[in-house]
Motif scaffolding. Structure first.
Motif, PDB file in Angstrom:
ATOM      1  N   GLY A 205    -132.403 152.914  78.858  1.00  0.00           N
ATOM      2  CA  GLY A 205    -131.996 152.621  80.704  1.00  0.00           C
ATOM      3  C   GLY A 205    -130.943 153.012  80.471  1.00  0.00           C
ATOM      4  N   MET A 206    -129.847 153.734  79.656  1.00  0.00           N
ATOM      5  CA  MET A 206    -128.911 154.177  80.153  1.00  0.00           C
ATOM      6  C   MET A 206    -128.788 155.790  80.931  1.00  0.00           C
ATOM      7  SD  MET A 206    -126.463 152.298  78.632  1.00  0.00           S
ATOM      8  CE  MET A 206    -125.608 152.655  78.022  1.00  0.00           C
ATOM      9  N   VAL A 207    -127.832 155.940  81.839  1.00  0.00           N
ATOM     10  CA  VAL A 207    -128.283 157.095  82.237  1.00  0.00           C
ATOM     11  C   VAL A 207    -126.623 158.160  82.007  1.00  0.00           C
ATOM     12  CG1 VAL A 207    -128.213 158.442  84.809  1.00  0.00           C
ATOM     13  CG2 VAL A 207    -129.336 156.487  84.782  1.00  0.00           C
ATOM     14  N   PHE A 208    -127.418 159.353  81.555  1.00  0.00           N
ATOM     15  CA  PHE A 208    -126.338 160.296  81.099  1.00  0.00           C
ATOM     16  C   PHE A 208    -125.759 161.020  82.686  1.00  0.00           C
ATOM     17  CE2 PHE A 208    -127.733 158.753  77.418  1.00  0.00           C
ATOM     18  CZ  PHE A 208    -126.883 158.132  77.046  1.00  0.00           C
ATOM     19  N   ILE A 209    -124.598 161.337  82.715  1.00  0.00           N
ATOM     20  CA  ILE A 209    -125.133 163.000  84.274  1.00  0.00           C
ATOM     21  C   ILE A 209    -123.365 163.117  83.513  1.00  0.00           C
ATOM     22  CG2 ILE A 209    -123.733 163.074  86.567  1.00  0.00           C
ATOM     23  CD1 ILE A 209    -125.015 160.382  86.673  1.00  0.00           C
ATOM     24  N   THR A 210    -123.697 164.968  84.216  1.00  0.00           N
ATOM     25  CA  THR A 210    -122.745 165.750  83.763  1.00  0.00           C
ATOM     26  C   THR A 210    -122.088 166.019  85.269  1.00  0.00           C
ATOM     27  OG1 THR A 210    -123.365 165.933  81.805  1.00  0.00           O
ATOM     28  CG2 THR A 210    -121.531 167.813  82.469  1.00  0.00           C
ATOM     29  N   LEU A 211    -120.986 165.522  85.287  1.00  0.00           N
ATOM     30  CA  LEU A 211    -120.723 166.282  86.737  1.00  0.00           C
ATOM     31  C   LEU A 211    -119.207 167.698  86.554  1.00  0.00           C
ATOM     32  CD1 LEU A 211    -118.708 162.925  88.665  1.00  0.00           C
ATOM     33  CD2 LEU A 211    -121.040 164.010  88.971  1.00  0.00           C
ATOM     34  N   GLU A 212    -119.007 168.454  87.498  1.00  0.00           N
ATOM     35  CA  GLU A 212    -117.970 169.371  87.702  1.00  0.00           C
ATOM     36  C   GLU A 212    -117.083 169.457  89.019  1.00  0.00           C
ATOM     37  OE1 GLU A 212    -119.994 173.459  87.081  1.00  0.00           O
ATOM     38  OE2 GLU A 212    -119.021 173.820  89.797  1.00  0.00           O
ATOM     39  N   ASP A 213    -116.033 169.587  88.022  1.00  0.00           N
ATOM     40  CA  ASP A 213    -114.606 169.395  89.092  1.00  0.00           C
ATOM     41  C   ASP A 213    -113.529 170.749  89.340  1.00  0.00           C
ATOM     42  OD1 ASP A 213    -112.802 169.279  87.392  1.00  0.00           O
ATOM     43  OD2 ASP A 213    -111.736 167.695  87.448  1.00  0.00           O
ATOM     44  N   GLU A 214    -113.019 172.005  90.053  1.00  0.00           N
ATOM     45  CA  GLU A 214    -112.457 172.581  89.781  1.00  0.00           C
ATOM     46  C   GLU A 214    -111.806 173.098  88.596  1.00  0.00           C
ATOM     47  OE1 GLU A 214    -109.954 169.784  93.155  1.00  0.00           O
ATOM     48  OE2 GLU A 214    -111.709 170.269  91.357  1.00  0.00           O
ATOM     49  N   ARG A 215    -111.498 172.253  87.843  1.00  0.00           N
ATOM     50  CA  ARG A 215    -110.863 172.115  86.714  1.00  0.00           C
ATOM     51  C   ARG A 215    -111.807 172.363  85.087  1.00  0.00           C
ATOM     52  NH1 ARG A 215    -108.269 174.051  89.740  1.00  0.00           N
ATOM     53  NH2 ARG A 215    -106.081 174.059  90.161  1.00  0.00           N
ATOM     54  N   GLY A 216    -113.746 172.125  85.619  1.00  0.00           N
ATOM     55  CA  GLY A 216    -114.320 171.996  83.965  1.00  0.00           C
ATOM     56  C   GLY A 216    -115.410 170.477  84.373  1.00  0.00           C
ATOM     57  N   THR A 217    -115.543 170.039  83.379  1.00  0.00           N
ATOM     58  CA  THR A 217    -116.778 168.982  83.424  1.00  0.00           C
ATOM     59  C   THR A 217    -116.334 167.906  83.239  1.00  0.00           C
ATOM     60  OG1 THR A 217    -117.855 169.403  81.337  1.00  0.00           O
ATOM     61  CG2 THR A 217    -118.470 170.738  82.625  1.00  0.00           C
ATOM     62  N   ILE A 218    -117.001 166.572  83.523  1.00  0.00           N
ATOM     63  CA  ILE A 218    -116.657 165.100  83.401  1.00  0.00           C
ATOM     64  C   ILE A 218    -118.337 164.398  82.922  1.00  0.00           C
ATOM     65  CG2 ILE A 218    -116.036 162.910  83.947  1.00  0.00           C
ATOM     66  CD1 ILE A 218    -114.509 164.795  85.964  1.00  0.00           C
TER      67      ILE A 218
ATOM     68  N   HIS B 189    -124.375 178.766  88.192  1.00  0.00           N
ATOM     69  CA  HIS B 189    -122.686 178.557  88.817  1.00  0.00           C
ATOM     70  C   HIS B 189    -121.949 177.579  87.186  1.00  0.00           C
ATOM     71  CE1 HIS B 189    -119.451 176.145  91.774  1.00  0.00           C
ATOM     72  NE2 HIS B 189    -119.590 175.104  90.638  1.00  0.00           N
ATOM     73  N   SER B 190    -123.036 176.558  86.671  1.00  0.00           N
ATOM     74  CA  SER B 190    -122.415 176.358  86.008  1.00  0.00           C
ATOM     75  C   SER B 190    -121.822 177.567  84.720  1.00  0.00           C
ATOM     76  CB  SER B 190    -123.104 174.894  85.036  1.00  0.00           C
ATOM     77  OG  SER B 190    -123.683 174.315  86.373  1.00  0.00           O
ATOM     78  N   LEU B 191    -122.488 177.725  84.516  1.00  0.00           N
ATOM     79  CA  LEU B 191    -122.006 179.075  83.554  1.00  0.00           C
ATOM     80  C   LEU B 191    -121.157 180.096  84.233  1.00  0.00           C
ATOM     81  CD1 LEU B 191    -126.175 180.238  82.507  1.00  0.00           C
ATOM     82  CD2 LEU B 191    -124.172 178.939  81.125  1.00  0.00           C
TER      83      LEU B 191
ATOM     84  N   ALA C  60    -113.925 163.148  91.139  1.00  0.00           N
ATOM     85  CA  ALA C  60    -115.641 163.259  91.167  1.00  0.00           C
ATOM     86  C   ALA C  60    -115.458 164.603  90.953  1.00  0.00           C
ATOM     87  CB  ALA C  60    -114.873 163.748  92.869  1.00  0.00           C
ATOM     88  N   GLY C  61    -117.120 165.059  91.697  1.00  0.00           N
ATOM     89  CA  GLY C  61    -117.358 166.157  91.568  1.00  0.00           C
ATOM     90  C   GLY C  61    -118.358 166.660  92.102  1.00  0.00           C
ATOM     91  N   LEU C  62    -119.380 167.625  91.739  1.00  0.00           N
ATOM     92  CA  LEU C  62    -120.361 167.928  91.964  1.00  0.00           C
ATOM     93  C   LEU C  62    -121.565 167.382  90.810  1.00  0.00           C
ATOM     94  CD1 LEU C  62    -121.844 170.913  93.990  1.00  0.00           C
ATOM     95  CD2 LEU C  62    -121.135 172.438  92.308  1.00  0.00           C
TER      96      LEU C  62
END
Length: 346
Positions: free
Chosen positions: A258-271, A65-67, A244-246
């Motif tokens: 302890g730092m956490v890294f998250i990538t979100l995806e909305d309808e225009r790209g990634t965050i 899906h991301s690709l 907001a995103g997936l």
């Protein structure tokens, strides 16, 4: 480059010392070559690059899906799996369009697809393709309908599904007795996204976030205050922003304190999100369990890239009745309620 010999010797000794315990030198050359070749192929032949990745699944850090979303935003034209033109593998046609293959569906068996494709070649007319569906088991035919593989005959997924379930042999030429009352566009899009993810694990035509925003916004936060990923670069450094995103990726490296890294995806790209340990611990149950996130934080930038230092994670609400009865979730969402599947866990 005019570096003094004694200084060059110092540098060489440092490199030589590192090589004793660093990444094996025998791998470094081949990895460098693969990285360069992959970057070159992606830059000059993005459709073929995408096709190669899809045909090599399961692999890599990013889901199909991301690709697909990245390639779509980069201008690659992609056609959904089609009963009339798809093969087992995805392929690039003469116009540079990626025709997704049946291998991108979760429940189809390759030997059944091969038999179907061979029989499809022998059919006198595309309208008789239904005769070749006997190559598939019942649950495979249902998956084909739910995944939108019949789209070229201009009949809705629901109508096709009920025709298949009825074991009717008049798929293309009946009197229309199976036509259902129309749904709203928002409801129809939501159904299609849900079916796409259940059968394929990806959605191209309708992004999940568009469907969610139009039909069932689940967060206890004003949707009008959400900033899309492609607008982040226009904000000033240090600006407070809500996104907001997936959830695509969750990482908590052992060396990151302890730092956490998250990538979100909305309808225009990634965050890209960064969560400090205290923020993560406060909303840990929700962050680990949910495949959707809505956050507020501070925009940071490194050149053209934006990162959000998260301050607040907005919880999901469940509407069990009138608005005053909405229940705020502070506990993990049950796994069976996950609509879009899972991503790499922390």
């Amino acid at each position: 480059n005019n570096i003094p010999n004694n200084f060059a010797e110092v540098i060489f000794k440092q490199i030589e010392g590192f090589s004793q315990y660093g990444f094996p030198e025998s791998h470094s050359t081949s990895f460098a070559h693969i990285a360069y070749a992959s970057a070159w192929l992606k830059a000059h032949f993005p459709a073929h690059f995408l096709c190669g990745l899809l045909n090599s699944q399961p692999m890599g850090f990013y889901s199909p899906h991301s690709l697909l979303q990245e390639a779509k935003l980069a201008g690659v034209h992609i056609e959904e799996p089609c009963l009339f033109s798809s093969q087992w593998n995805s392929a690039v046609d003469t116009k540079g369009t990626v025709q997704l293959g049946f291998s991108t569906l979760r429940t189809l068996r390759e030997e059944h697809v091969s038999e179907f494709v061979n029989r499809r070649k022998q059919l006198a007319s595309p309208n008789t393709v239904y005769e070749a569906l006997s190559c598939f088991h019942a649950h495979e035919r249902i998956a084909l309908a739910m995944a939108g593989c019949f789209r070229k005959i201009n009949i809705s997924r629901r109508d096709i599904l009920w025709k298949l379930l009825s074991s009717s042999h008049t798929l293309f030429n009946d009197s229309g007795s199976w036509i259902f009352p129309p749904k709203s566009n928002a409801a129809e899009n939501w159904d299609n996204v849900r079916d796409d993810f259940s059968t394929k694990g990806y959605a191209i035509e309708n992004h999940p976030m568009e469907a969610i925003k139009n039909l069932c916004w689940p967060f206890n936060f004003d949707i009008q205050k959400i900033t899309l990923s492609n607008h982040l670069a226009s904000l000033r450094e240090g600006a407070m922003v809500s996104i907001a995103g997936l959830v695509v990726i969750r990482q908590r490296p052992p060396t990151a304190k302890g730092m956490v890294f998250i990538t979100l995806e909305d309808e225009r790209g990634t965050i890209n999100l960064i969560l400090k340990p205290d923020v993560f611990e406060r909303w840990k149950d929700f962050i680990v369990a949910s495949d959707l996130m809505c956050c507020t934080g501070i925009r940071q930038s490194n050149g053209r890239e934006s990162t959000i230092l998260v301050r607040i994670v907005h919880p999901i609400i469940l509407a069990a009745g009138p608005p005053q009865q909405m229940l705020e979730l502070n506990t993990p969402l049950p796994q069976q309620h996950s609509i879009f599947g899972t991503c790499p866990e922390i």
